[in-house]
Design a protein around this motif. Structure first.
Motif, short mmCIF file in Angstrom:
data_model
loop_
_atom_site.label_atom_id
_atom_site.label_comp_id
_atom_site.label_asym_id
_atom_site.label_seq_id
_atom_site.Cartn_x
_atom_site.Cartn_y
_atom_site.Cartn_z
N ALA A 39 0.85 -1.19 0.00
CA ALA A 39 0.00 0.00 0.00
C ALA A 39 0.88 1.24 0.00
CB ALA A 39 -0.92 0.01 1.22
N VAL A 40 0.32 2.32 -0.50
CA VAL A 40 0.99 3.62 -0.41
C VAL A 40 0.06 4.57 0.33
CG1 VAL A 40 1.92 5.60 -1.67
CG2 VAL A 40 2.29 3.28 -2.54
N VAL A 44 3.13 -6.75 -7.09
CA VAL A 44 2.20 -6.12 -6.14
C VAL A 44 2.70 -4.72 -5.76
CG1 VAL A 44 1.40 -6.20 -3.73
CG2 VAL A 44 1.14 -8.20 -5.20
N ILE A 45 4.00 -4.58 -5.51
CA ILE A 45 4.55 -3.26 -5.16
C ILE A 45 4.48 -2.32 -6.36
CG2 ILE A 45 6.70 -2.05 -4.60
CD1 ILE A 45 7.30 -4.37 -2.66
N GLU A 46 4.78 -2.83 -7.54
CA GLU A 46 4.67 -2.00 -8.75
C GLU A 46 3.23 -1.50 -8.93
OE1 GLU A 46 6.16 -4.43 -11.92
OE2 GLU A 46 8.19 -3.58 -11.77
N ALA A 47 2.26 -2.39 -8.69
CA ALA A 47 0.85 -2.02 -8.84
C ALA A 47 0.45 -0.97 -7.81
CB ALA A 47 -0.04 -3.26 -8.70
N SER A 48 0.97 -1.09 -6.59
CA SER A 48 0.61 -0.11 -5.55
C SER A 48 1.16 1.27 -5.87
CB SER A 48 1.11 -0.59 -4.18
OG SER A 48 2.52 -0.57 -4.10
N LEU A 49 2.37 1.33 -6.40
CA LEU A 49 2.95 2.63 -6.78
C LEU A 49 2.20 3.22 -7.97
CD1 LEU A 49 6.75 1.75 -6.47
CD2 LEU A 49 5.50 3.39 -5.04
N ARG A 50 1.86 2.36 -8.92
CA ARG A 50 1.15 2.83 -10.12
C ARG A 50 -0.23 3.37 -9.74
NH1 ARG A 50 1.73 -1.46 -12.64
NH2 ARG A 50 -0.33 -2.40 -12.35
N LYS A 51 -0.95 2.65 -8.90
CA LYS A 51 -2.30 3.09 -8.50
C LYS A 51 -2.24 4.37 -7.67
CE LYS A 51 -4.78 -1.30 -8.71
NZ LYS A 51 -5.68 -2.24 -8.00
#
Length: 340
Positions: A21-22, A61-68
């Motif tokens: 999450a971010v 998962v981390i890439e997706a959280s940063l992108r979102k």
């Protein structure tokens, strides 16, 4: 004076869900979870499989959280990760990645207690959800924990009651297994319970002194009850599934509520906040809300997505620790068992 926002990347890998999450301060910008369905065919989490799948999932998962969240890794202020409790192999995947990324970006590393995070999830800034004020009582209920905690402030927590054997989540899942329901069975008991009579069958509540819990005896009583009735009627479970589930759930909720009422009486604190995977249970949620009118309590129930394992709750602890500069170096170790 303009204050720069704090961006926390949070990583949760304590069991079988890989999550990232971010957060911008106390606001969740993204909260991504990759589930591991492979464990369903084994009737429970297989630690070795869990750690392997974490290794596959953590980067996307981390890439997706940063992108979102629509930010770059260079904007991050700190990395928070779950230190424990949990499965050691799973924890190591998250901690190793967090350490490496914090070193690469030269930003602070923050270790978070998973159960601490379940409690502080109430402090995520979420529209329509109030935050408790200190002090309050936290009931943390999950597959591995059942605790009543006095929360004096963000970092002063005192456990005043806990299970002496099995956790409440295990009681739900094992009861479901006895009934022949697939894993994870807790949500299925909740589903069938909504269609049944909670007083159709009576199960004896364990007598445990003080504010501690016990669920092993209840599990055994349910097993013997089912075995006896199936012996007399092979179709007993099929014919009475809704009522059995409703009665099991009713008994477990009564056990939790009895201890909560005792804790309120002993501490004089009438603010109650629940957390952990079992707090997603509809029966527990409705009973706790009814307690507001019945006993004059103030109750706090987290947003559904923050009840099961997720990284947003790790991030809110990370944010508070960032404000208080509670940082770690790369020698920090993961711990399968850890207290507040």
């Amino acid at each position: 004076m303009t204050i720069s926002p704090v961006y926390i990347l949070a990583i949760e890998s304590s069991c079988d869900d890989t999550a990232a999450a971010v957060l911008q301060n106390d606001v969740v910008l993204s909260n991504v979870v990759a589930n591991q369905l492979i464990h369903n065919e084994y009737g429970g989490v297989v630690p070795e499989l869990a750690s392997r799948v974490h290794q596959q999932n953590i980067v996307p998962v981390i890439e997706a959280s940063l992108r979102k969240a629509n930010i770059t890794k260079e904007q991050l202020s700190a990395i928070a990760f779950t230190q424990g409790p949990g499965l050691m192999g799973s924890l190591l995947v998250g901690s190793s990645f967090a350490k490496s990324l914090s070193m690469a970006l030269a930003i602070p590393l923050i270790a978070v207690n998973h159960m601490h995070a379940h409690i502080l999830a109430h402090f995520i800034d979420e529209e329509g959800f109030d935050k408790p004020t200190f002090p309050f009582l936290a009931l943390t209920i999950s597959g591995g924990h059942t605790q009543i905690v006095v929360v004096h402030d963000f970092f002063d927590l005192q456990i005043i009651g806990e299970t002496t054997d099995d956790a409440v989540g295990e009681a739900f899942d094992k009861s479901a297994k006895i009934l022949g329901l697939p894993y994870p069975g807790g949500p299925l008991i909740d589903k069938y319970a909504q269609l049944g009579n909670p007083k159709a069958f009576v199960f004896t509540k364990p007598k445990v002194p003080g504010l501690d819990f016990s669920f092993s005896g209840l599990k055994t009583a349910i097993l013997y009850f089912i075995q006896k009735n199936v012996l007399e009627n092979p179709n007993f479970i099929e014919e009475n599934r809704n009522d059995i589930c409703a009665s099991i759930q009713h008994t477990i909720i009564e056990i939790l509520m009895d201890k909560l009422k005792m804790a309120v009486k002993e501490t004089g604190i009438n603010q109650i906040a629940i957390g952990g995977g079992v707090s997603a249970n509809s029966g527990i949620r409705s009973t706790l809300k009814a307690a507001e009118k019945r006993y004059g309590w103030r109750t706090f129930i987290p947003k559904f997505e923050y009840t099961t394992d997720n990284a947003a709750m790790i991030g809110i602890v990370g944010y508070q620790k960032y404000l208080h500069e509670k940082f770690e170096n790369t020698s920090v170790i993961s711990k399968a068992r850890i207290q507040f």
